[in-house]
Structure formats: structure tokens, C-alpha cells
Design a protein around this motif. Structure first.
Motif, PDB file in Angstrom:
ATOM      1  N   GLY A 348      -7.197   3.698  -1.577  1.00 31.87           N
ATOM      2  CA  GLY A 348      -6.036   3.806  -2.457  1.00 31.87           C
ATOM      3  C   GLY A 348      -6.200   4.893  -3.503  1.00 31.87           C
ATOM      4  O   GLY A 348      -7.307   5.205  -3.941  1.00 31.87           O
ATOM      5  N   ALA A 358      -4.645   1.669   0.052  1.00 31.66           N
ATOM      6  CA  ALA A 358      -5.043   0.264   0.007  1.00 31.66           C
ATOM      7  C   ALA A 358      -4.569  -0.447   1.273  1.00 31.66           C
ATOM      8  O   ALA A 358      -3.857  -1.448   1.224  1.00 31.66           O
ATOM      9  CB  ALA A 358      -4.523  -0.430  -1.249  1.00 31.66           C
ATOM     10  N   TRP A 381      -2.228  -4.906   0.081  1.00 31.76           N
ATOM     11  CA  TRP A 381      -3.094  -4.959  -1.104  1.00 31.76           C
ATOM     12  C   TRP A 381      -2.512  -4.158  -2.265  1.00 31.76           C
ATOM     13  O   TRP A 381      -2.909  -4.351  -3.399  1.00 31.76           O
ATOM     14  CB  TRP A 381      -4.482  -4.431  -0.762  1.00 31.76           C
ATOM     15  CG  TRP A 381      -5.296  -5.367   0.069  1.00 31.76           C
ATOM     16  CD1 TRP A 381      -5.947  -6.500  -0.344  1.00 31.76           C
ATOM     17  CD2 TRP A 381      -5.538  -5.271   1.477  1.00 31.76           C
ATOM     18  NE1 TRP A 381      -6.581  -7.102   0.706  1.00 31.76           N
ATOM     19  CE2 TRP A 381      -6.357  -6.368   1.845  1.00 31.76           C
ATOM     20  CE3 TRP A 381      -5.156  -4.359   2.465  1.00 31.76           C
ATOM     21  CZ2 TRP A 381      -6.788  -6.578   3.160  1.00 31.76           C
ATOM     22  CZ3 TRP A 381      -5.587  -4.566   3.771  1.00 31.76           C
ATOM     23  CH2 TRP A 381      -6.386  -5.654   4.110  1.00 31.76           C
ATOM     24  N   LEU A 382      -1.563  -3.269  -1.969  1.00 32.80           N
ATOM     25  CA  LEU A 382      -0.837  -2.526  -2.993  1.00 32.80           C
ATOM     26  C   LEU A 382       0.573  -3.095  -3.053  1.00 32.80           C
ATOM     27  O   LEU A 382       1.338  -3.010  -2.094  1.00 32.80           O
ATOM     28  CB  LEU A 382      -0.805  -1.037  -2.649  1.00 32.80           C
ATOM     29  CG  LEU A 382      -0.090  -0.099  -3.616  1.00 32.80           C
ATOM     30  CD1 LEU A 382      -0.712  -0.154  -5.009  1.00 32.80           C
ATOM     31  CD2 LEU A 382      -0.111   1.332  -3.084  1.00 32.80           C
ATOM     32  N   TYR A 388      -2.623  -2.922  -7.646  1.00 27.01           N
ATOM     33  CA  TYR A 388      -3.613  -3.218  -6.617  1.00 27.01           C
ATOM     34  C   TYR A 388      -4.052  -4.679  -6.694  1.00 27.01           C
ATOM     35  O   TYR A 388      -4.493  -5.158  -7.737  1.00 27.01           O
ATOM     36  CB  TYR A 388      -4.842  -2.326  -6.764  1.00 27.01           C
ATOM     37  CG  TYR A 388      -4.634  -0.896  -6.336  1.00 27.01           C
ATOM     38  CD1 TYR A 388      -4.457  -0.574  -4.993  1.00 27.01           C
ATOM     39  CD2 TYR A 388      -4.615   0.141  -7.270  1.00 27.01           C
ATOM     40  CE1 TYR A 388      -4.266   0.735  -4.582  1.00 27.01           C
ATOM     41  CE2 TYR A 388      -4.420   1.457  -6.868  1.00 27.01           C
ATOM     42  CZ  TYR A 388      -4.245   1.749  -5.530  1.00 27.01           C
ATOM     43  OH  TYR A 388      -4.064   3.050  -5.139  1.00 27.01           O
ATOM     44  N   ARG A 391      -8.766  -3.251  -2.836  1.00 22.91           N
ATOM     45  CA  ARG A 391      -8.946  -1.859  -2.413  1.00 22.91           C
ATOM     46  C   ARG A 391      -9.983  -1.825  -1.285  1.00 22.91           C
ATOM     47  O   ARG A 391     -11.195  -1.870  -1.543  1.00 22.91           O
ATOM     48  CB  ARG A 391      -9.386  -0.983  -3.588  1.00 22.91           C
ATOM     49  CG  ARG A 391      -8.403  -0.993  -4.762  1.00 22.91           C
ATOM     50  CD  ARG A 391      -8.768   0.041  -5.809  1.00 22.91           C
ATOM     51  NE  ARG A 391      -8.488   1.394  -5.332  1.00 22.91           N
ATOM     52  CZ  ARG A 391      -8.858   2.505  -5.984  1.00 22.91           C
ATOM     53  NH1 ARG A 391      -9.538   2.404  -7.120  1.00 22.91           N
ATOM     54  NH2 ARG A 391      -8.562   3.690  -5.493  1.00 22.91           N
ATOM     55  N   TYR A 409     -12.720  -3.896  -5.198  1.00 25.15           N
ATOM     56  CA  TYR A 409     -11.906  -4.238  -6.364  1.00 25.15           C
ATOM     57  C   TYR A 409     -11.815  -5.760  -6.521  1.00 25.15           C
ATOM     58  O   TYR A 409     -12.071  -6.308  -7.604  1.00 25.15           O
ATOM     59  CB  TYR A 409     -10.518  -3.632  -6.241  1.00 25.15           C
ATOM     60  CG  TYR A 409      -9.595  -3.964  -7.401  1.00 25.15           C
ATOM     61  CD1 TYR A 409      -9.703  -3.259  -8.599  1.00 25.15           C
ATOM     62  CD2 TYR A 409      -8.631  -4.971  -7.306  1.00 25.15           C
ATOM     63  CE1 TYR A 409      -8.870  -3.560  -9.670  1.00 25.15           C
ATOM     64  CE2 TYR A 409      -7.803  -5.276  -8.362  1.00 25.15           C
ATOM     65  CZ  TYR A 409      -7.917  -4.569  -9.543  1.00 25.15           C
ATOM     66  OH  TYR A 409      -7.097  -4.879 -10.597  1.00 25.15           O
TER      67      TYR A 409
END
Length: 422
Positions: A348, A358, A381-382, A388, A391, A409
């Protein structure tokens, strides 16, 4: 390979003799390489696999979109999980980080989720141990920012506590010249090639390097990929002109090397593209810093003549999506479409007006050995608002054919499996 890397797990107990505690942490590796105990009695850190964090991660996975027939589940809670190496015989997963931890993730019941996550080799003072990879005969290699270590029978020695059998492949300060150490692009990736050599991707510390540093970088393999014997001897630069690769793998069919490369920052939201590259022989140049990604010239080197015969990418990814770990899918669980292709983890963007990435991409490999068009395999994931939830960093295939995805992340490893009809 030295004799010390050929030890059988059954001989573990006989190999350690008690010595006084080694007070200096930097002495521990030498102590361990002689199969001596350090005297470290501090328990290794363990990570709970149940509770609020695990529940929240499972809830977040409800937002992930996959093709029909696939599902994603939480495999393990692993803080700062980066690159993964799966031990060939037991399926124990070793996970590198950009901090000072390597994690050992064990699924003892084969229910395809972690039974325990424990700090590996806690007596060793790691520094950015991002790169982890296994040799076919079961030696774990850990590539740090500026050192390479080897751990025979890691899955067995790691069960015994903070002390493990270790060997120095490249001493501290000898992987790259110390003047090029930097927090920028200091996370390495590694693979053992079909030639049984250790391949290591070495980023360089600048967005675009100064012209007066370029020759020194190239001579030492920074902005490139180096290879060496598994004992560290016979080092050479295998690929040149690579800005910052953090993912590489070999095609099982033709034994050639493929790798991701991250493009130059600060040139705009939509340029230059990220790269998936294909190296077919030693000595090829992939264009950096004359090209910032694809065929987009950098401002700094626009008036300089690129080397002859630059190899351009097989696939151009979305700009700044940050394609990191990649691997060929060698399992049988997924439908035929995916077998023999590449899965790629997009970490990402960090400097794009509207975030992108992501997600997990899939790239088919054609019969002629070239890449087809990349497509999104897993995303979510985004969030639509640009936040976010995770990641992705790396992708690896478990023995049962499912796909593991690491996420630094959220601090997790996910497992993607297929339950539909083929």
C-alpha cells in the motif's frame, strides 16, 4: 556448507555444554556457533493467540473480497509480521520483522491455525531480520540489515529456549559497506536458488542515489541482487539496476528468477509504475536509476545514457502500490488457473494523494515463460475512505496448498484456502 550445518536434531542434547553467561550480546552468536550456551535464562516472548486482538482481526477479515470459492481466516497473531519462511518437513513458519524479532509460529494440531507464537533465538541480538528463507535440507537463513546467519534444525532448536544452534554466513558489517547502512530500504529478502546459492536483494539508501555514489553501490551489489554460496563464499552481483526489491522467487519450471521492485517516489501520483521483473541470466541490468519504474526516466538521470540492454519489467503495477513479497504458487488446492502463477503482496502507498494497494495480486505465467496480465485476487484491507485495516507484506504456500499472507500493520498472518469446486 560447513559440517556444523549438517547436525541431526537427535544430537541436540549432546551439543550444548554449559559456559558462563556471555555478558555482551554481540558475543552470543559466536558462543552459539560453537554449540555453547550463553547463560541467558530470560524466557522468550510469547504472543497470545486468543482474546480481543484475535477477535478484532477476525472481524476485520469479513471485509476482504476474494474470488468465489475462496475464504480467508486468521492463522496467527504475529506482531510486525513481514517475510515468512516455511520449514519443509513440519510446516513451522518463521517470520521476520523490521525490528529485532524473529517469530516461530507452530501449528501443532494441524488445524491450520497457530497453536503458539514464540520469539525465536532470543539470545541473538537481531537488527532488521526481515529476510528469512529455507534451504531444501532445512537450514533457516536470516538476512539482517548487515549480516547473514544460518540456523540448522531451527524448528527443533527453537523449542528449547533462547539458545539455538547458529552459524555466521556473513559477519556483521560485511553484507554491505557500513556507510550505506540506513533505515531507508534496509529490509532484505532472500531465497535459495536452484543452483543451491543464497540470493539476497539489497536496496540502496536513497530515493535516487547521487551520481558520485553509483559506482560504489553497484560494485557492492546495492541497488541489485547478490548471490553467494550457502557458507558466504564466492559472492557476486547477479542483477544490477534494482531500486529496492523486497520480494523474489524462482519459477519451478524453468528455474529463472523473478522479483518485485519499488519505484521512485515524488514523481506524481500515477508515475512511475511498480515492477515485476524476470532475470534469465547473471549480469542483467534492470534500469535504475536511469529509469524510475518501467520506462519512465528519473529527473536526476534524464540526461545520462542508460546502460545497453536494459531489461524492462514483465508487469507494470499501479504506481506506489508498493509490491513487496511474491512467490510462485506450487500447491494443488487452488484451481488450475492459479497453479504455476505468481501471488504478489501490495503493501500500500504512503505518499499518494489517494491511497492504493493493500491487496494481493495474481499474475499468470504463460507457456512461453512470460507474464500475463495482473489481476486483483484479495482486497479490502484499504477501506473506501482510505484507511488501512492491514498492509500485506509477503505470501507463501503451506504444504496443504493454502496461501499465507503476512501483515505488518495489523500484526497478523492470514490463511487463504479454497473450498469451491474446481
Amino acid at each position: 556448507m560447513t559440517v556444523t550445518l549438517k547436525l541431526l536434531p537427535l544430537a541436540v542434547g549432546a551439543m550444548f555444554a554449559c559456559l558462563p553467561y556471555a555478558n555482551a550480546a554481540q558475543d552470543n552468536v559466536n558462543t552459539l556457533s560453537n554449540f555453547r550456551q550463553t547463560g541467558n535464562t530470560t524466557p522468550a516472548e510469547t504472543i497470545p493467540q486468543a482474546g480481543q486482538t484475535a477477535d478484532a482481526l477476525r472481524k476485520n477479515l469479513e471485509q476482504i473480497k476474494l474470488p468465489p470459492g475462496f475464504k480467508i481466516e486468521l492463522y496467527a497473531v504475529v506482531p510486525e509480521a513481514r517475510h515468512m519462511a516455511i520449514e519443509p518437513s513440519t510446516g513451522v513458519v518463521f517470520v521476520g520483522t523490521r525490528k529485532n524479532r524473529v517469530w516461530q509460529v507452530t501449528d501443532r494440531t494441524k488445524q491450520r491455525m497457530a497453536s503458539d507464537v514464540v520469539q525465536f533465538a532470543s539470545s541473538v541480538p537481531f537488527k532488521v531480520p526481515n529476510g528469512v528463507c529455507f534451504s531444501p535440507d532445512g537450514v533457516l537463513y536470516v538476512v539482517e540489515q548487515n549480516r547473514v546467519l544460518a540456523f540448522p534444525a531451527a524448528q527443533f532448536f527453537g523449542e528449547g529456549g533462547p539458545d539455538v544452534a547458529a552459524a555466521v554466513v556473513v559477519p556483521q558489517g560485511k553484507l554491505i559497506p557500513t556507510q550505506f547502512e540506513s533505515f531507508n530500504h534496509g529490509a532484505r529478502a532472500c531465497r535459495i536458488g536452484p543452483d543451491k546459492k543464497l540470493y539476497i536483494a539489497l536496496g540502496q539508501p536513497w530515493n535516487v542515489p547521487p551520481k558520485d555514489k553509483l559506482a560504489d553501490l553497484d560494485r557492492n551489489g546495492l541497488a541489485g541482487i547478490v548471490r553467494m554460496d550457502q557458507d558466504g563464499k564466492n559472492r557476486e552481483v547477479y542483477a544490477h539496476g534494482v531500486r529496492n526489491s523486497v520480494g523474489l522467487d524462482f519459477n519451478p519450471k524453468d528455474k529463472t528468477l523473478w522479483f518485485t521492485d519499488n519505484q521512485v517516489d515524488g514523481m506524481g501520483d500515477d508515475v512511475p509504475p511498480g515492477e515485476l521483473n524476470h532475470a534469465t541470466k547473471a549480469g542483467e541490468n534492470f534500469g535504475f536509476p536511469w529509469y524510475g519504474g518501467g520506462k519512465v526516466r528519473t529527473v536526476d538521470y534524464k540526461d545520462q545514457n542508460p546502460p545497453a540492454g536494459v531489461v524492462f519489467p514483465q508487469v507494470e503495477f499501479a504506481a506506489h502500490a508498493a509490491d513487496l513479497g511474491m512467490s510462485f504458487y506450487n500447491g494443488k488446492m487452488f484451481p488450475q488457473k492459479y497453479q504455476g502463477g505468481i501471488f504478489d503482496a501490495e503493501h500500500g502507498s504512503w505518499n499518494r494523494t489517494k491511497p492504493i494497494g493493500a491487496r494481493i495480486m495474481y499474475i499468470p505465467i504463460k507457456d512461453d515463460g512470460t507474464a500475463g496480465e495482473a489481476e486483483v485476487f484479495a482486497e479490502g484491507w484499504l477501506t473506501p475512505s482510505g484507511e488501512y485495516m492491514g498492509r500485506p507484506v509477503d505470501v507463501q504456500t503451506l504444504q496443504d496448498g493454502s496461501l499465507l499472507v503476512s501483515d505488518d500493520y495489523a500484526g497478523a498472518i492470514y490463511r487463504i484456502s479454497y473450498t469451491g469446486s474446481k
